[in-house]
Every structure is written in C-alpha cells, then in structure tokens.
Design a protein around this motif. Structure first.
Motif, PDB file in Angstrom:
ATOM      1  N   GLY A 157       0.848  -1.238  -0.083  1.00 44.09           N
ATOM      2  CA  GLY A 157      -0.056   0.039  -0.174  1.00 44.09           C
ATOM      3  C   GLY A 157       1.047   1.092  -0.001  1.00 44.09           C
ATOM      4  N   GLY A 158       0.637   2.229   1.022  1.00 43.86           N
ATOM      5  CA  GLY A 158       1.226   3.305   1.103  1.00 43.86           C
ATOM      6  C   GLY A 158       2.789   3.274   1.437  1.00 43.86           C
ATOM      7  N   SER A 159       3.039   2.081   1.764  1.00 47.56           N
ATOM      8  CA  SER A 159       4.372   1.754   2.177  1.00 47.56           C
ATOM      9  C   SER A 159       5.223   1.011   1.123  1.00 47.56           C
ATOM     10  CB  SER A 159       4.371   0.565   3.630  1.00 47.56           C
ATOM     11  OG  SER A 159       3.866   1.585   4.532  1.00 47.56           O
ATOM     12  N   ASP A 160       4.647   1.177   0.158  1.00 45.40           N
ATOM     13  CA  ASP A 160       5.257   0.423  -1.421  1.00 45.40           C
ATOM     14  C   ASP A 160       5.305   1.432  -2.497  1.00 45.40           C
ATOM     15  OD1 ASP A 160       5.963  -1.766  -3.067  1.00 45.40           O
ATOM     16  OD2 ASP A 160       4.192  -1.551  -3.699  1.00 45.40           O
ATOM     17  N   VAL A 207       8.999  -1.490   5.749  1.00 47.57           N
ATOM     18  CA  VAL A 207       8.152  -0.316   6.128  1.00 47.57           C
ATOM     19  C   VAL A 207       6.745  -0.629   6.263  1.00 47.57           C
ATOM     20  CG1 VAL A 207       7.574   1.874   4.975  1.00 47.57           C
ATOM     21  CG2 VAL A 207       9.687   0.591   4.335  1.00 47.57           C
ATOM     22  N   SER A 208       6.355  -0.408   7.657  1.00 44.97           N
ATOM     23  CA  SER A 208       4.879  -0.404   7.822  1.00 44.97           C
ATOM     24  C   SER A 208       4.622   0.528   8.766  1.00 44.97           C
ATOM     25  CB  SER A 208       4.570  -1.893   8.233  1.00 44.97           C
ATOM     26  OG  SER A 208       3.099  -1.909   8.722  1.00 44.97           O
ATOM     27  N   LYS A 209       3.627   1.318   8.475  1.00 44.94           N
ATOM     28  CA  LYS A 209       3.266   2.462   9.606  1.00 44.94           C
ATOM     29  C   LYS A 209       2.588   1.902  10.694  1.00 44.94           C
ATOM     30  CE  LYS A 209      -0.119   6.121  10.145  1.00 44.94           C
ATOM     31  NZ  LYS A 209      -1.236   6.934   9.503  1.00 44.94           N
ATOM     32  N   THR A 210       1.781   0.714  10.609  1.00 49.29           N
ATOM     33  CA  THR A 210       1.153   0.171  11.904  1.00 49.29           C
ATOM     34  C   THR A 210       2.193  -1.055  12.366  1.00 49.29           C
ATOM     35  OG1 THR A 210       0.219  -1.340  10.304  1.00 49.29           O
ATOM     36  CG2 THR A 210      -1.209   0.659  11.180  1.00 49.29           C
ATOM     37  N   PHE A 211       2.832  -1.455  11.586  1.00 46.03           N
ATOM     38  CA  PHE A 211       3.469  -2.779  11.787  1.00 46.03           C
ATOM     39  C   PHE A 211       2.574  -3.829  12.235  1.00 46.03           C
ATOM     40  CE2 PHE A 211       7.661  -5.097  12.761  1.00 46.03           C
ATOM     41  CZ  PHE A 211       8.304  -4.755  11.637  1.00 46.03           C
ATOM     42  N   THR A 212       1.601  -3.988  11.593  1.00 46.41           N
ATOM     43  CA  THR A 212       0.412  -4.808  11.896  1.00 46.41           C
ATOM     44  C   THR A 212       0.117  -5.586  10.567  1.00 46.41           C
ATOM     45  OG1 THR A 212      -1.405  -3.622  11.866  1.00 46.41           O
ATOM     46  CG2 THR A 212      -0.324  -3.918  14.074  1.00 46.41           C
ATOM     47  N   THR A 213       0.661  -5.080   9.508  1.00 44.75           N
ATOM     48  CA  THR A 213       0.217  -5.378   8.154  1.00 44.75           C
ATOM     49  C   THR A 213       0.392  -7.007   8.058  1.00 44.75           C
ATOM     50  OG1 THR A 213      -0.092  -3.058   7.502  1.00 44.75           O
ATOM     51  CG2 THR A 213       0.019  -4.929   5.811  1.00 44.75           C
ATOM     52  N   GLN A 214      -0.481  -7.983   7.611  1.00 41.58           N
ATOM     53  CA  GLN A 214       0.057  -9.387   7.536  1.00 41.58           C
ATOM     54  C   GLN A 214       1.085  -9.461   6.428  1.00 41.58           C
ATOM     55  OE1 GLN A 214      -2.641 -11.764   4.977  1.00 41.58           O
ATOM     56  NE2 GLN A 214      -2.572 -13.252   6.292  1.00 41.58           N
ATOM     57  N   MET A 354      -8.315   6.681  -4.856  1.00 36.84           N
ATOM     58  CA  MET A 354      -9.536   5.889  -4.825  1.00 36.84           C
ATOM     59  C   MET A 354      -9.745   5.465  -3.231  1.00 36.84           C
ATOM     60  SD  MET A 354      -8.958   4.164  -8.290  1.00 36.84           S
ATOM     61  CE  MET A 354     -10.585   3.019  -8.458  1.00 36.84           C
ATOM     62  N   GLU A 355      -8.457   5.348  -2.539  1.00 34.37           N
ATOM     63  CA  GLU A 355      -8.659   4.853  -1.286  1.00 34.37           C
ATOM     64  C   GLU A 355      -9.381   6.300  -0.339  1.00 34.37           C
ATOM     65  OE1 GLU A 355      -6.195   1.921   1.128  1.00 34.37           O
ATOM     66  OE2 GLU A 355      -5.427   3.697   1.553  1.00 34.37           O
ATOM     67  N   SER A 356      -8.766   7.434  -0.712  1.00 41.49           N
ATOM     68  CA  SER A 356      -9.231   8.616  -0.147  1.00 41.49           C
ATOM     69  C   SER A 356     -10.584   8.849  -0.385  1.00 41.49           C
ATOM     70  CB  SER A 356      -8.490   9.705  -0.464  1.00 41.49           C
ATOM     71  OG  SER A 356      -6.857   9.773  -0.272  1.00 41.49           O
TER      72      SER A 356
HETATM   73  O1  LIG Z   1       2.005   0.867   6.286  1.00 44.09           O
HETATM   74  P1  LIG Z   1       0.889  -0.307   6.945  1.00 44.09           P
HETATM   75  O2  LIG Z   1       0.500   0.212   8.095  1.00 44.09           O
HETATM   76  O3  LIG Z   1       1.658  -1.481   6.806  1.00 44.09           O
HETATM   77  O4  LIG Z   1      -0.180  -0.150   5.990  1.00 44.09           O
HETATM   78  C1  LIG Z   1      -0.357  -0.445   4.578  1.00 44.09           C
HETATM   79  C2  LIG Z   1      -1.412  -0.097   3.960  1.00 44.09           C
HETATM   80  O5  LIG Z   1      -2.442  -1.015   4.409  1.00 44.09           O
HETATM   81  C3  LIG Z   1      -3.806  -0.946   4.305  1.00 44.09           C
HETATM   82  O6  LIG Z   1      -3.875  -1.480   3.023  1.00 44.09           O
HETATM   83  C4  LIG Z   1      -4.170   0.501   4.266  1.00 44.09           C
HETATM   84  O7  LIG Z   1      -5.632   0.691   3.591  1.00 44.09           O
HETATM   85  C5  LIG Z   1      -3.323   1.540   3.292  1.00 44.09           C
HETATM   86  O8  LIG Z   1      -3.803   2.830   3.262  1.00 44.09           O
HETATM   87  C6  LIG Z   1      -1.844   1.345   3.993  1.00 44.09           C
HETATM   88  O9  LIG Z   1      -1.025   2.027   3.143  1.00 44.09           O
END
Ligand SMILES: O=P(O)(O)OC[C@H]1O[C@H](O)[C@H](O)[C@@H](O)[C@@H]1O
Length: 546
Positions: A157-160, A207-214, A354-356
């Motif tokens: 997503g945004g981290s890529d 790179v992961s904003k939340t560091f929870t993304t599977q 589109m996500e926004s």
């Molecule tokens: O950076 P992360 O926390 O791993 O999130 C990665 C992506 O996760 C989801 O798909 C959100 O909808 C995106 O907006 C985000 O960029």
C-alpha cells in the motif's frame, strides 16, 4: 475546529451549476475556441516550470466562476488553512493530516496538540541523511565487511506504492545501489527477488506504518529466515532496518531501536513517501535528490495555499473533477504521462485517489445522495494510444484525461522526444476535434460511393473529449515533487467539496478480518467459521486439491 459539513447539492452554487450545465452540455469545444480567440491563454496557468492548459475542457469562464462560488460556499479557503495548520481534519481517525509538514522549511511552526512538529521532522530527516550517506559511501557495511549493493523495500500500500513509483520515475538520478520492492504476500514475489540477491550485500528496509500488516510482516519474517539460512543472527543488525510509528512492535520483531526510522500517525500511509517511508528513495537517488523532491512538494504547497482559485492548479483541477463527475456523470479519469519514467504513476495515484475519496457517507454520517470518487487509470503514452485510446476517442463513455509531458527529455535524444511529444499534442487535438464528415469524405476520395456510404458512420467521430495538458520543463526530483503534491491537494479539494472524510480507509479492513478467519479454516481440519455456500465450496475445493 471541525470542517464545515454541508451537502454540496443543497448550495445555491450547485443549482446554478446545474442550470448552467443544461445550457452548455452539448456545446462543442471547437465552438468555444471559435467564439473566444483568447481562450487558450485565458485558461492556462503558468507557474514555475509548469504550464497547465485547461482550455480543452468543456468549460467557459462562467463554469469556472460558478465552480469557485461552490468552493467559496463550502468554505474551501478555511478548510485549506485547517489542513495546513494541523487541525484534526481526519476526524474519523482523530488525527491531523500533515504530510505537508514533512516538506516544510526548518523555521516553520506547525502545531499538533500544542506541540510544534517541525523539529521532530528535521530530526528524522537528519537520521535519513546520515544513514543514506553511510550506505551510499560504503561506510555502512554488511556484517561480513562487504559494501551494500542492493536495497529491498518490504511494505505494501502506501508503504510500497509511493517509494516504488518515485524510485522508478527518478531512475535517471539513481546511484550504484539497486532497489527492489517486495509487497505481495504471494510467496513467489519475495522468492523471485531474493533468489538473485547476495545476503551479505543486501539491506532490507521493512516499512509499515502500523507494523501490523499481514503481508509485510509475513514477507519480513520469511526474508529474515532466508537471510539466517546463510548468515549469523548478529548480522541482522547490519542488514535490517525498519520504518514505523509502532516502535515497540518493531523492537519485538528483533530490530534494534537505532535501526528504526520513526514516523507519526498524522502522516497517512498513501501520503507518506515524504516521511521516513521514503528511506528507499533517499538510498536509491541520494539524500540531496530526496530533499529536492521535498522542496518541489513544498513549492506546490505554497502555490496551493496562497494562489487565488483562478490561478490555483490543484483547485481548478479538482473542481473539474466535480464538474465531470457530478454533472456529466463521468465515472473515470485517465492520467497519461508522456514519459516511460512515469510508468507507475497511475497505479500510485489509484491508492491516493480511490482510497481517499471512495466514500459514500458524508461528514455528518449520512449517506450521500450524489456521486463521489473517481476511477483512476492510465499508462504511459505512446503505448496506451496503441492499447486503449480507441475507447476514449470513440467509446460511449466520457473520460476526462490528464496529459503529462516534459519539454526536455533526460537523455537528450531530440528526435525521439519530438516524436513522443508530437503524439501528446496530436492526441489532445484529436480528442477535441474528432473527425467531421467532410474530413472522412476527403480521406475516402478514391473510394466508390457505396464504400463511402458504408464507412462514413464508423470513420467520423464527434470529438469534444476533454483533456488537461500539463507540460513541465523536465523530469527532476523537484518537478516530480510538485506533480505528486498537485494530485495530493486535488484529492483534498475533492473531499472538501464532496463533504466526505478523505483520510480514513475503513472499507479496507473487512476483507483483512475475513482473510484471517479463512486462514484459520485453511489450517484446520474442520471449518470453524460460517461462510456462504459459494465461499465454502471454494475453500473446500482449494483444500481438497492441495
Ligand atoms: O504501512 P502499513 O501500516 O503496513 O499499511 C499499509 C496499507 O495498509 C492498508 O491497506 C491501508 O488501507 C493502506 O492505506 C496502507 O498504506
């Protein structure tokens, strides 16, 4: 203070636009040019190294005047101030929206909950700079003493999308480091990338904003396992760094605090390439070029914040979307860059736009009774001319199209560049003019009357297809920064007019949750979760044939 919340269709301006639309909806662009010889000049905005020609849009002075009235009635100016000043405009997530603070000047002051965030922004930039310089110069070495040759960005997503698009777009400026991107949880994706890499000379940026993304955590884990097959555990510190807001989880993953590049929750994922999420960009093109990218974005921020609407590129551009989407009922917009470097630009914009703005509930929590969001698509010209342009020219759908081109190429091959740009100009001309009966008959001068009769309906076409021509001096880190920021602000303006929250993405969550349940079912001998019969059969078929 919260953003104003008004259903745009209840404003006086909206009714006026509706009435005006009935008057001009069938007027041909050719007619508009005929009646106003100064149209092209009047509807072009020249700013810095940007030349943006809006004149091939199905608008008149009056259209713009009414669209500005709509923006004024909906308090756009006030919303812009709130956006830049760190108000909690992402109300549904309780956050400010401050990617603009990431490209501010050092002396600026931007407050979130009473704290000036700019010093923190510069601390992280300093860390990015030092690390970039060390890796590029070779003073940061791999564990076995070798210099780093390859960077792998692990994110989705945004981290890529942002870093991947910018690195690809600015490959002309890249240094000796090779940059790769792993995003898909499909194991074949990371396997294809690591199979050609030497672990001793590769740096992995998780790179992961939340560091929870599977997806990201699975890829990071599998890649670390691959790394440890040939390297000792102590080597991880030299080869793995992370970018996240969730420092605790990164530490639990086994990455030392000194190797963590922090980011803030007021940076949305799809607007985060300006933050530490851009570390791969900085590594690939060097810190100075990364800084130029930020400078470009900052210049566009100032343009957007301070220009009158009449000369404001993102504002006009966003209002045109409202005009086509809500009055002409156009559903999509195409973005066609005339440079192979911007190959990934439309893909990147898809998330941003589109996500926004893919929302159907307004800022009061009510279902909207008008269209929001636009489908975004595109590929570089001239390739796309030979692929899908037929539908834009002669299909039944109205597809407003942005043409993005550069006055000068990077490698300086004028012969190719002239050919490329002649196609850009020709397409906008053809989309506008179409082909008249007289032109077709002239072309068929040697044909028999029967042939002429037969071919005429297929060969003539109306034209009147709207385009915006964005012509930039040259593709540089700075001009790319401006271009990306232009679309970011366009997204913001659209969200304000449509009265929606552009900065959450709750729709993405449901699928993630269901995938978790289904994964349990795939791993278990019994089915623990309830599914509809279609989903159940698919799961059974997959399990039985595995
Ligand atoms: O950076 P992360 O926390 O791993 O999130 C990665 C992506 O996760 C989801 O798909 C959100 O909808 C995106 O907006 C985000 O960029």
């Amino acid at each position: 203070m919260a953003l104003q919340s008004t259903n745009p269709t209840t404003t006086k301006a909206w009714s006026n636009i509706q009435a005006h639309f009935s008057e001009i909806k069938d007027v041909h662009l050719k007619e508009l040019f005929k009646t106003n010889p100064k149209r092209a000049e009047e509807l072009t905005v020249i700013w810095d190294d940007f030349y943006v020609d809006f004149s091939k849009n199905r608008i008149t002075d009056k259209t713009l005047e009414l669209l500005f009235e709509l923006a004024n009635e909906l308090n756009l100016k006030d919303a812009i101030s709130k956006y830049f000043e760190g108000d909690i405009i992402n109300k549904s997530e309780g956050r400010a929206v401050l990617h603009t603070a990431l490209r501010e000047t050092k002396d600026a002051q931007v407050f979130v909950n009473g704290e000036n965030v700019i010093p923190g922004v510069f601390q992280v930039k300093e860390k990015i700079k030092n690390f970039t310089d060390a890796v590029v110069s070779g003073s940061h070495k791999g564990f076995s003493g070798h210099q780093i040759t390859d960077i792998v960005n692990i994110g989705i997503g945004g981290s890529d999308l942002g870093p991947a698009m910018v690195v690809d777009s600015l490959q002309f400026y890249k240094n000796h480091l090779n940059t790769h991107f792993v995003s898909n949880v499909d194991g074949d994706h990371y396997q294809e990338i690591v199979k050609n890499l030497n672990p001793e000379t590769t740096l992995f940026v998780i790179v992961s904003k939340t560091f929870t993304t599977q997806e990201t955590l699975s890829n990071a884990k599998s890649i670390r396992e691959w790394f440890l097959q040939s390297q000792p555990k102590e080597a991880v510190a030299n080869h793995f760094v992370a970018v996240s807001t969730n420092v605790e989880s990164v530490k639990n993953f086994g990455i030392a605090e000194s190797n963590i590049f922090p980011m803030k929750d007021w940076v949305g994922g799809r607007f985060s390439l300006w933050s530490a999420v851009g570390l791969s960009i900085s590594l690939a093109i060097g810190y100075d070029n990364f800084e130029s990218l930020l400078t470009g974005a900052h210049k566009m921020d100032v343009h957007f914040k301070t220009s009158d609407f009449e000369k404001n590129i993102p504002v006009i551009s966003a209002l045109l979307t409202i005009w086509y989407n809500n009055f002409f009922e156009a559903e999509s917009e195409a973005v066609i860059p005339y440079t192979q470097y911007l190959n990934q630009f439309a893909t990147y914009l898809q998330q941003g736009i589109m996500e926004s703005n893919g929302k159907s509930v307004d800022r009061n929590g009510n279902e909207v009774n008008y269209q929001t969001g636009t489908l975004i698509w595109g590929e570089p010209g001239t390739n796309s001319q030979h692929a899908f342009f037929q539908l834009i020219h002669q299909g039944t759908k109205l597809i407003p199209t942005d043409f993005i081109g550069f006055v000068k190429s990077l490698h300086g091959n004028k012969d190719h560049h002239d050919k490329l740009m002649s196609n850009y100009f020709a397409q906008t001309e053809a989309l506008m003019n179409g082909k008249t009966e007289a032109e077709v008959l002239e072309e068929l001068a040697d044909a028999t009357n029967d042939q002429k009769q037969m071919l005429l309906p297929f060969k003539k076409f109306e034209g009147n297809k709207p385009t915006t021509s964005i012509l930039i001096q040259q593709l540089t880190p700075e001009s790319l920064g401006k271009l990306i920021a232009m679309y970011e602000h366009k997204i913001f303006v659209q969200g304000i007019i449509w009265n929606i929250f552009s900065y959450d993405q709750f729709g993405v969550e449901l699928g993630k949750k269901l995938a978790k349940n289904i994964l349990e079912d795939l791993h278990s001998t019994e089915i623990k979760n309830q599914h509809d019969s279609s989903t159940q059969n698919l799961i059974n078929f997959y399990k039985n044939h595995n």
